[in-house]
Write an enzyme that holds these catalytic residues in place. Structure first.
Site, PDB file in Angstrom:
ATOM      1  CE  LYS A  46      31.770  39.193  28.401  1.00  0.00           C
ATOM      2  NZ  LYS A  46      30.735  38.196  28.103  1.00  0.00           N
ATOM      3  N   GLY A  78      40.996  35.153  25.666  1.00  0.00           N
ATOM      4  CA  GLY A  78      40.137  35.091  24.478  1.00  0.00           C
ATOM      5  C   GLY A  78      40.968  35.231  23.224  1.00  0.00           C
ATOM      6  CB  THR A  82      38.689  39.951  21.858  1.00  0.00           C
ATOM      7  OG1 THR A  82      38.095  39.146  20.855  1.00  0.00           O
ATOM      8  CG2 THR A  82      37.616  40.623  22.677  1.00  0.00           C
ATOM      9  N   GLY A  83      41.710  40.677  22.416  1.00  0.00           N
ATOM     10  CA  GLY A  83      42.743  41.041  23.388  1.00  0.00           C
ATOM     11  C   GLY A  83      43.376  42.390  23.048  1.00  0.00           C
ATOM     12  CD  GLU A  86      47.623  33.756  29.866  1.00  0.00           C
ATOM     13  OE1 GLU A  86      48.037  33.190  28.832  1.00  0.00           O
ATOM     14  OE2 GLU A  86      48.341  33.957  30.850  1.00  0.00           O
ATOM     15  CB  CYS A  91      44.409  28.463  24.253  1.00  0.00           C
ATOM     16  SG  CYS A  91      44.712  27.883  25.920  1.00  0.00           S
ATOM     17  CD  GLU A 104      43.447  30.251  18.485  1.00  0.00           C
ATOM     18  OE1 GLU A 104      42.714  31.249  18.411  1.00  0.00           O
ATOM     19  OE2 GLU A 104      43.747  29.703  19.552  1.00  0.00           O
TER      20      GLU A 104
HETATM   21  P1  NAD Z   1      36.565  36.033  22.353  1.00  0.00           P
HETATM   22  O1  NAD Z   1      37.739  36.953  22.288  1.00  0.00           O
HETATM   23  O2  NAD Z   1      35.550  36.117  21.293  1.00  0.00           O
HETATM   24  O3  NAD Z   1      35.777  36.251  23.731  1.00  0.00           O
HETATM   25  C1  NAD Z   1      36.411  36.125  24.991  1.00  0.00           C
HETATM   26  C2  NAD Z   1      35.631  36.936  26.013  1.00  0.00           C
HETATM   27  O4  NAD Z   1      35.750  38.328  25.675  1.00  0.00           O
HETATM   28  C3  NAD Z   1      34.132  36.643  26.049  1.00  0.00           C
HETATM   29  O5  NAD Z   1      33.677  36.707  27.374  1.00  0.00           O
HETATM   30  C4  NAD Z   1      33.561  37.778  25.213  1.00  0.00           C
HETATM   31  O6  NAD Z   1      32.204  38.054  25.519  1.00  0.00           O
HETATM   32  C5  NAD Z   1      34.460  38.933  25.620  1.00  0.00           C
HETATM   33  N1  NAD Z   1      34.537  40.047  24.660  1.00  0.00           N
HETATM   34  C6  NAD Z   1      34.219  40.036  23.341  1.00  0.00           C
HETATM   35  N2  NAD Z   1      34.420  41.274  22.812  1.00  0.00           N
HETATM   36  C7  NAD Z   1      34.881  42.047  23.818  1.00  0.00           C
HETATM   37  C8  NAD Z   1      35.292  43.421  23.887  1.00  0.00           C
HETATM   38  N3  NAD Z   1      35.245  44.231  22.832  1.00  0.00           N
HETATM   39  N4  NAD Z   1      35.726  43.896  25.076  1.00  0.00           N
HETATM   40  C9  NAD Z   1      35.793  43.099  26.169  1.00  0.00           C
HETATM   41  N5  NAD Z   1      35.409  41.791  26.153  1.00  0.00           N
HETATM   42  C10 NAD Z   1      34.969  41.274  24.990  1.00  0.00           C
HETATM   43  O7  NAD Z   1      37.172  34.561  22.476  1.00  0.00           O
HETATM   44  P2  NAD Z   1      36.360  33.179  22.504  1.00  0.00           P
HETATM   45  O8  NAD Z   1      35.902  32.901  21.111  1.00  0.00           O
HETATM   46  O9  NAD Z   1      35.358  33.215  23.612  1.00  0.00           O
HETATM   47  O10 NAD Z   1      37.481  32.136  22.952  1.00  0.00           O
HETATM   48  C11 NAD Z   1      38.330  31.475  22.093  1.00  0.00           C
HETATM   49  C12 NAD Z   1      39.706  32.133  22.088  1.00  0.00           C
HETATM   50  O11 NAD Z   1      40.254  32.127  23.410  1.00  0.00           O
HETATM   51  C13 NAD Z   1      40.712  31.400  21.238  1.00  0.00           C
HETATM   52  O12 NAD Z   1      41.458  32.326  20.500  1.00  0.00           O
HETATM   53  C14 NAD Z   1      41.596  30.687  22.260  1.00  0.00           C
HETATM   54  O13 NAD Z   1      42.869  30.347  21.812  1.00  0.00           O
HETATM   55  C15 NAD Z   1      41.616  31.705  23.351  1.00  0.00           C
HETATM   56  N6  NAD Z   1      42.021  31.091  24.637  1.00  0.00           N
HETATM   57  C16 NAD Z   1      43.250  31.407  25.165  1.00  0.00           C
HETATM   58  C17 NAD Z   1      43.674  30.816  26.354  1.00  0.00           C
HETATM   59  C18 NAD Z   1      45.008  31.147  26.963  1.00  0.00           C
HETATM   60  O14 NAD Z   1      45.159  30.938  28.169  1.00  0.00           O
HETATM   61  N7  NAD Z   1      45.978  31.648  26.208  1.00  0.00           N
HETATM   62  C19 NAD Z   1      42.833  29.912  27.008  1.00  0.00           C
HETATM   63  C20 NAD Z   1      41.601  29.608  26.431  1.00  0.00           C
HETATM   64  C21 NAD Z   1      41.198  30.224  25.247  1.00  0.00           C
END
Ligand code: NAD
Length: 476
Positions: A169, A222, A226-227, A244, A278, A380
């Site tokens: 997704k 993400g 959300t994680g 992650e 990130c 963050e």
């Molecule tokens: P996000 O958590 O908003 O979304 C990430 C993904 O999760 C998207 O595809 C989103 O549609 C999906 N999602 C949203 N709600 C969900 C739910 N309830 N259940 C399942 N999936 C859901 O994050 P973002 O704003 O897209 O990305 C930015 C974040 O990602 C930052 O916090 C960044 O640090 C982190 N990030 C971490 C790494 C790493 O490897 N540690 C790498 C890149 C980004």
């Protein structure tokens, strides 16, 4: 563009679409299906049907298909980079690096295709045992918008080489590069249903995938919030999960560091991808004896960054990817001096001028004298804002660096082996750099501690995360 389910390009069951907007211009680039729970379920069924055939395919043959796809991605690098820049906003040079990164990661895992196997273990007084490694089945990957191509590779590389099938997704604002890369894989010979892409809202498509009983493993990248939701849902089905998540990486600059190199490192570490990485440098901790000079040098470099549409020549920094992120950064910085949360050294505004008038642009911003309780240090900050804190010595720098719920990356800048060693031992982070920041490689494990997540990606161990281990014991 359409979703990819079971080898077919399809629309959503609802018949609805979502607009994909160019963050530099506000223009509509394309529309993608707004997937539903039924679409997620169909994709899992397609992946489930494809599993036995793909698992029975030799690892070398699987790798052959992925190698072919990586080769095509290299050939089409320029075209793919344009698409990535248009939907994500990053400068074209950064987009080209990311597309190359996609191919590098795939090729790395292809190289490991013959290497994963069980072990033979002698058992004293009893006989011997051996272990068998098998793919898990249907896996799910949920990815963000900041590095959609690279993070896709981090997930599909190990999952597919080890014989699993996958439903991915994409983030709602950056699905186009993911869909295009999936069709390159399909053209390279990936059997129908092996990799499926479902576009749509995270709360609907993402959650349906995580909850589906046929999904054996979830790899999520993400935000931490959300994680946590994904982890809760995965726990009730006892599924394997890698998270992650976000970070608030500190960069520690000691008084014996090479200042020019550290200034360049801070500039790239914070403003690459408009600060939306990130492991970006999110807190700069500088020894007070060199702080004045360091800030002056960094200010001059930050002022010289050219902000604009990533498609144009000589652009150093594009826009933020989406309105939500842009509003967050504007709100974070508004009235920061009045609230005594720091002094803006440079930046702090939406840039003026026609080149930036319709996109989600924000000036690269340096904030000095940031107090400990400031939001700039607690949250963050996923955007082009760098808070600077002056520290007395290494002990204070490490204490401040570890004063966070996150633990993704950290860097220490020094010429002293002793200081470096103390940093390696005492900094709470999944990855620690010496005299550099941001660098990642397919060969090197990547991931965080604390609220930065669970598990690791990259490196040979990431393959194990996609394999089930069975032990056989034989009495002699
Ligand atoms: P996000 O958590 O908003 O979304 C990430 C993904 O999760 C998207 O595809 C989103 O549609 C999906 N999602 C949203 N709600 C969900 C739910 N309830 N259940 C399942 N999936 C859901 O994050 P973002 O704003 O897209 O990305 C930015 C974040 O990602 C930052 O916090 C960044 O640090 C982190 N990030 C971490 C790494 C790493 O490897 N540690 C790498 C890149 C980004």
């Amino acid at each position: 563009m359409k979703m990819q389910i079971g080898g077919k390009a399809v629309d959503a069951c609802s018949g609805e679409f979502s607009d994909i907007i160019n963050p530099a211009t506000g223009e509509l680039i394309d529309r993608v299906p707004r997937g539903t729970e039924d679409d997620a379920a169909m994709a899992v069924e397609a992946a489930s049907s494809a599993f036995s055939g793909w698992a029975a395919t030799s690892p070398q043959r699987r790798a052959g298909i992925l190698y072919r796809a990586a080769g095509t991605v290299r050939q089409k690098k320029d075209e793919l980079a344009v698409l990535l820049t248009r939907e994500q906003g990053k400068p074209l040079t950064e987009a080209k690096n990311e597309i190359e990164g996609f191919a590098n990661v795939l090729e790395y895992y292809c190289g490991l295709a013959s290497s994963f196997h069980g072990d033979f273990i002698p058992v004293p007084q009893n006989g011997y045992a051996f272990t068998i490694k098998k793919p898990l089945g249907v896996c799910t990957a949920i990815i963000p918008w900041n590095m959609p191509a690279l993070i896709m590779a981090w997930k599909i590389g190990p999952a597919l080489v080890s014989g699993n099938t996958l439903v991915l997704k994409p983030a709602s604002s950056t699905p186009l590069t993911n869909l295009t890369l999936a069709s390159v894989l399909s053209d390279a010979g990936l059997p129908a249903g092996t990799l499926n892409i479902v576009t749509g809202p995270g709360e609907i498509v993402g959650e349906s995938l995580v909850k589906n009983s046929k999904v054996k493993r979830i790899s999520f990248t993400g935000e931490a919030g959300t994680g946590k939701r994904v982890a809760e849902l995965a726990a009730s089905g006892m599924k394997k999960v890698t998270l992650e998540l976000g970070g608030s990486d500190p960069m520690l600059v000691c008084d014996d560091a090479n200042l020019e190199a550290a200034v360049a490192g801070a500039l790239r570490g914070r403003f690459y991808n408009c600060g939306q990485t990130c492991t970006a440098v999110k807190r700069l901790l500088v020894f007070e004896s060199i702080a004045e000079e360091f800030i002056k040098k960094l200010e001059a470099r930050v002022r010289n960054l050219r902000v604009g549409n990533g498609m144009h020549e000589n652009i150093d920094m594009g826009p933020l990817n989406n309105r939500r992120q842009w509003e967050y950064i504007k709100e974070l910085i508004a009235g920061i001096e009045e609230k005594e949360e720091g002094k803006i050294v440079t930046g702090g505004r939406v840039p003026e001028g026609s080149a930036c008038s319709r996109g989600y642009f924000f000036e690269p911003t340096l904030v000095a004298d940031v107090p400990e309780e400031s939001r700039l240090l607690k949250e963050e900050v996923f955007g082009p804002v760098l808070p600077v804190v002056r520290v007395k010595d290494l002990d204070e720098a490490i204490e401040e660096a570890n004063n966070t719920c996150y633990g993704l990356g950290a860097s220490i800048w020094t010429n002293s082996i002793d200081r470096a060693r103390i940093g390696f031992e005492q900094l709470n982070a999944g990855i620690i750099w010496l005299n550099q920041h941001l660098k990642v490689a397919p060969e090197v494990p990547f991931g965080g501690t604390g609220e930065s997540g669970i598990g690791r990606e990259n490196g040979p161990d990431a393959l194990s995360e996609y394999l089930d281990l069975k032990t056989v014991m034989i009495k002699t």
